[in-house]
Scaffold this motif. Structure first.
Motif, PDB file in Angstrom:
ATOM      1  N   LYS A  84     -63.509  16.390  51.472  1.00 62.18           N
ATOM      2  CA  LYS A  84     -64.878  15.879  51.534  1.00 62.18           C
ATOM      3  C   LYS A  84     -64.945  14.361  51.375  1.00 62.18           C
ATOM      4  N   GLY A  85     -64.311  13.808  50.336  1.00 63.13           N
ATOM      5  CA  GLY A  85     -64.357  12.378  50.093  1.00 63.13           C
ATOM      6  C   GLY A  85     -65.657  11.928  49.447  1.00 63.13           C
ATOM      7  N   ASP A  86     -65.735  10.618  49.206  1.00 64.19           N
ATOM      8  CA  ASP A  86     -66.915  10.018  48.591  1.00 64.19           C
ATOM      9  C   ASP A  86     -67.855   9.470  49.663  1.00 64.19           C
ATOM     10  N   PRO A  87     -69.103   9.151  49.288  1.00 65.01           N
ATOM     11  CA  PRO A  87     -69.969   8.428  50.234  1.00 65.01           C
ATOM     12  C   PRO A  87     -69.297   7.126  50.650  1.00 65.01           C
ATOM     13  N   LEU A  88     -69.561   6.679  51.851  1.00 62.74           N
ATOM     14  CA  LEU A  88     -68.895   5.496  52.383  1.00 62.74           C
ATOM     15  C   LEU A  88     -69.533   4.188  51.941  1.00 62.74           C
ATOM     16  N   THR A  89     -70.429   4.243  50.959  1.00 62.50           N
ATOM     17  CA  THR A  89     -70.870   3.009  50.325  1.00 62.50           C
ATOM     18  C   THR A  89     -69.651   2.377  49.666  1.00 62.50           C
ATOM     19  N   GLY A 102     -62.547   4.548  70.682  1.00 61.32           N
ATOM     20  CA  GLY A 102     -63.044   5.329  71.799  1.00 61.32           C
ATOM     21  C   GLY A 102     -64.557   5.289  71.779  1.00 61.32           C
ATOM     22  N   GLY A 103     -65.190   6.436  71.792  1.00 61.41           N
ATOM     23  CA  GLY A 103     -66.648   6.483  71.748  1.00 61.41           C
ATOM     24  C   GLY A 103     -67.203   6.665  70.354  1.00 61.41           C
ATOM     25  N   LEU A 104     -66.360   6.581  69.324  1.00 60.56           N
ATOM     26  CA  LEU A 104     -66.800   6.835  67.957  1.00 60.56           C
ATOM     27  C   LEU A 104     -67.120   5.535  67.228  1.00 60.56           C
ATOM     28  N   SER A 105     -68.189   5.553  66.449  1.00 57.56           N
ATOM     29  CA  SER A 105     -68.522   4.445  65.555  1.00 57.56           C
ATOM     30  C   SER A 105     -68.121   4.856  64.146  1.00 57.56           C
ATOM     31  N   LEU A 106     -67.164   4.129  63.556  1.00 63.62           N
ATOM     32  CA  LEU A 106     -66.571   4.513  62.286  1.00 63.62           C
ATOM     33  C   LEU A 106     -66.729   3.391  61.267  1.00 63.62           C
ATOM     34  N   THR A 107     -66.446   3.710  60.010  1.00 67.58           N
ATOM     35  CA  THR A 107     -66.642   2.769  58.906  1.00 67.58           C
ATOM     36  C   THR A 107     -65.322   2.465  58.218  1.00 67.58           C
ATOM     37  N   LEU A 133     -61.670   9.585  52.551  1.00 67.09           N
ATOM     38  CA  LEU A 133     -61.625   8.325  51.821  1.00 67.09           C
ATOM     39  C   LEU A 133     -62.415   8.471  50.522  1.00 67.09           C
ATOM     40  N   TRP A 134     -61.760   8.136  49.405  1.00 70.59           N
ATOM     41  CA  TRP A 134     -62.374   8.181  48.086  1.00 70.59           C
ATOM     42  C   TRP A 134     -62.444   6.757  47.537  1.00 70.59           C
ATOM     43  N   HIS A 135     -63.413   6.498  46.682  1.00 75.28           N
ATOM     44  CA  HIS A 135     -63.560   5.151  46.123  1.00 75.28           C
ATOM     45  C   HIS A 135     -62.294   4.687  45.412  1.00 75.28           C
ATOM     46  N   GLY A 136     -61.606   5.615  44.739  1.00 79.71           N
ATOM     47  CA  GLY A 136     -60.386   5.258  44.033  1.00 79.71           C
ATOM     48  C   GLY A 136     -59.274   4.764  44.929  1.00 79.71           C
ATOM     49  N   HIS A 137     -59.329   5.126  46.208  1.00 77.76           N
ATOM     50  CA  HIS A 137     -58.297   4.657  47.141  1.00 77.76           C
ATOM     51  C   HIS A 137     -58.286   3.131  47.266  1.00 77.76           C
ATOM     52  N   TRP A 138     -59.442   2.512  47.035  1.00 77.09           N
ATOM     53  CA  TRP A 138     -59.516   1.061  47.193  1.00 77.09           C
ATOM     54  C   TRP A 138     -58.572   0.346  46.230  1.00 77.09           C
ATOM     55  N   ALA A 158     -63.923  12.209  61.682  1.00 77.70           N
ATOM     56  CA  ALA A 158     -64.189  13.495  61.016  1.00 77.70           C
ATOM     57  C   ALA A 158     -64.049  13.436  59.503  1.00 77.70           C
ATOM     58  N   GLU A 159     -63.750  12.259  58.943  1.00 76.82           N
ATOM     59  CA  GLU A 159     -63.674  12.098  57.499  1.00 76.82           C
ATOM     60  C   GLU A 159     -65.007  11.630  56.941  1.00 76.82           C
ATOM     61  N   ASN A 160     -65.331  12.083  55.729  1.00 74.89           N
ATOM     62  CA  ASN A 160     -66.521  11.603  55.020  1.00 74.89           C
ATOM     63  C   ASN A 160     -67.790  11.754  55.844  1.00 74.89           C
ATOM     64  N   GLY A 161     -67.883  12.827  56.619  1.00 71.04           N
ATOM     65  CA  GLY A 161     -69.078  13.103  57.404  1.00 71.04           C
ATOM     66  C   GLY A 161     -69.203  12.325  58.694  1.00 71.04           C
ATOM     67  N   GLN A 162     -68.163  11.581  59.078  1.00 72.68           N
ATOM     68  CA  GLN A 162     -68.217  10.808  60.316  1.00 72.68           C
ATOM     69  C   GLN A 162     -68.023  11.718  61.536  1.00 72.68           C
ATOM     70  N   ASP A 163     -68.404  11.177  62.690  1.00 75.23           N
ATOM     71  CA  ASP A 163     -68.270  11.923  63.937  1.00 75.23           C
ATOM     72  C   ASP A 163     -66.804  12.116  64.308  1.00 75.23           C
ATOM     73  N   GLY A 164     -66.579  13.042  65.240  1.00 75.98           N
ATOM     74  CA  GLY A 164     -65.237  13.306  65.735  1.00 75.98           C
ATOM     75  C   GLY A 164     -64.681  14.596  65.188  1.00 75.98           C
ATOM     76  N   ALA A 165     -63.551  15.018  65.745  1.00 75.19           N
ATOM     77  CA  ALA A 165     -62.892  16.265  65.346  1.00 75.19           C
ATOM     78  C   ALA A 165     -61.554  15.963  64.684  1.00 75.19           C
TER      79      ALA A 165
END
Length: 322
Positions: A84-89, A102-107, A133-138, A158-165
């Motif tokens: 699941k990961g953390d929010p991407l804030t 590609g056609g994906l917009s990612l963070t 991605l988790w906040h602790g990874h930073w 497809a990580e943290n609720g982002q688009d893609g498979a």
């Protein structure tokens, strides 16, 4: 750096994630973490045939970058990443930035100073472990900031609720390379000094990226599994592709394309991570036989505790090459 779990303690990856929450340096997916039969059978899909296990991973002489141009993974099940990961804030000390693959917009998260064109600094792409991605990874980027690097850590498709498979290493590599291009184009980054580092699943993607693109000055991989067959045998719940095609495994196995590294590479793992030692040794040996600068080493500790030695070793490796 937060509480760390040993590799042979026996909890599943999911249990470790739930227990650790967003603590720094989570003990994420690696072949050195045991997965219980109950957890595997409950979560694992059954696409194609059983995981093939040749006596030794094949050595493929074709360049990996060329092989990727003609290969397209066949996903039998499409959906989000397993974790699941953390929010991407962004966490403290990071800023959020967008990139396209590609056609994906990612963070991604990036360190301050990336927009200061007056003083261009080396850039380093840091790849997280696990499938989110988790906040602790930073925290993985801290030593690089202090050493003067601009760090960028991407969340992949497809990580943290982002688009893609989620594809399990393969299409995610396109995101890694796109994030590296984003880092390379930042005003405060010297485009001729782009480095790469990653841990666990990010460590494997680091090896694949160093084989797929010549844009990196050097790469450091921490606790990877260069053998896709071994990894997915241990984590069958992560399989989304057609397992009846051996090429699907080859294209997710840096050990099979060990002659394709396009920059100097340092591969490190913890002293207690014995399961992947032989495939890391073979990957380095195959690369060296081709005349490539691929080095390996063992750092005292486990899957996450060894990072205390691995990250400084990577900085020394990069400095020595410079």
């Amino acid at each position: 750096m937060g509480k760390r779990a040993g590799e042979d303690a026996g909890p599943t990856r999911r249990a470790l994630l739930l227990a650790a929450g967003s603590a720094a340096l989570l003990p994420l997916a690696t072949p050195a973490l045991a997965t219980s039969p109950a957890a595997s059978s409950a979560a694992a899909p059954a696409p194609g045939a059983a995981v093939p296990e040749p006596a030794e991973p094949p050595l493929i002489h074709e360049d990996y970058a060329i092989a990727r141009r003609s290969f397209h993974t066949k996903l039998l099940r499409k959906g989000p990443a397993p974790d699941k990961g953390d929010p991407l804030t962004p966490p403290p000390g990071a800023e959020a930035i967008g990139y396209r693959s590609g056609g994906l917009s990612l963070t991604a998260w990036v360190s301050p100073g990336h927009d200061d064109a007056k003083s261009r600094r080396p850039g380093i792409l840091v790849l997280h472990g696990g499938n989110a991605l988790w906040h602790g990874h930073w925290d993985l980027t801290t030593a690089y900031h202090k050493a003067g690097y601009i760090a960028l850590m991407p969340a992949l498709r497809a990580e943290n609720g982002q688009d893609g498979a989620f594809s399990g290493f393969y299409d995610e590599l396109s995101d890694v390379l796109a994030a590296a291009e984003r880092l390379r184009g930042l005003p405060g980054v010297d485009p001729d000094r782009i480095y790469l580092a990653g841990h666990s699943i990010g460590g494997t993607l680091t090896l694949m990226a160093a084989q797929a693109s010549p844009m990196f000055r050097a790469a450091a991989s921490f606790s990877p599994n260069p053998d896709g067959r071994s990894f997915f045998r241990r984590f069958p719940e992560d399989i989304r592709f057609d397992t009846s095609d051996p090429r699907e495994y080859d294209m997710r196995s840096p050990i099979c394309f060990a002659e394709s590294f396009k920059c100097p590479v340092l591969i490190l793992h913890g002293s207690s991570e014995t399961r992947t030692d032989s495939v890391i040794r073979l990957t380095a040996a195959r690369a060296k036989a081709k005349g490539l600068d691929v080095r390996r080493g063992v750092i005292d500790g486990g899957h996450t505790s060894a990072l205390d030695g691995e990250i400084p070793a990577s900085l020394g490796f990069f400095k020595g090459l410079a």
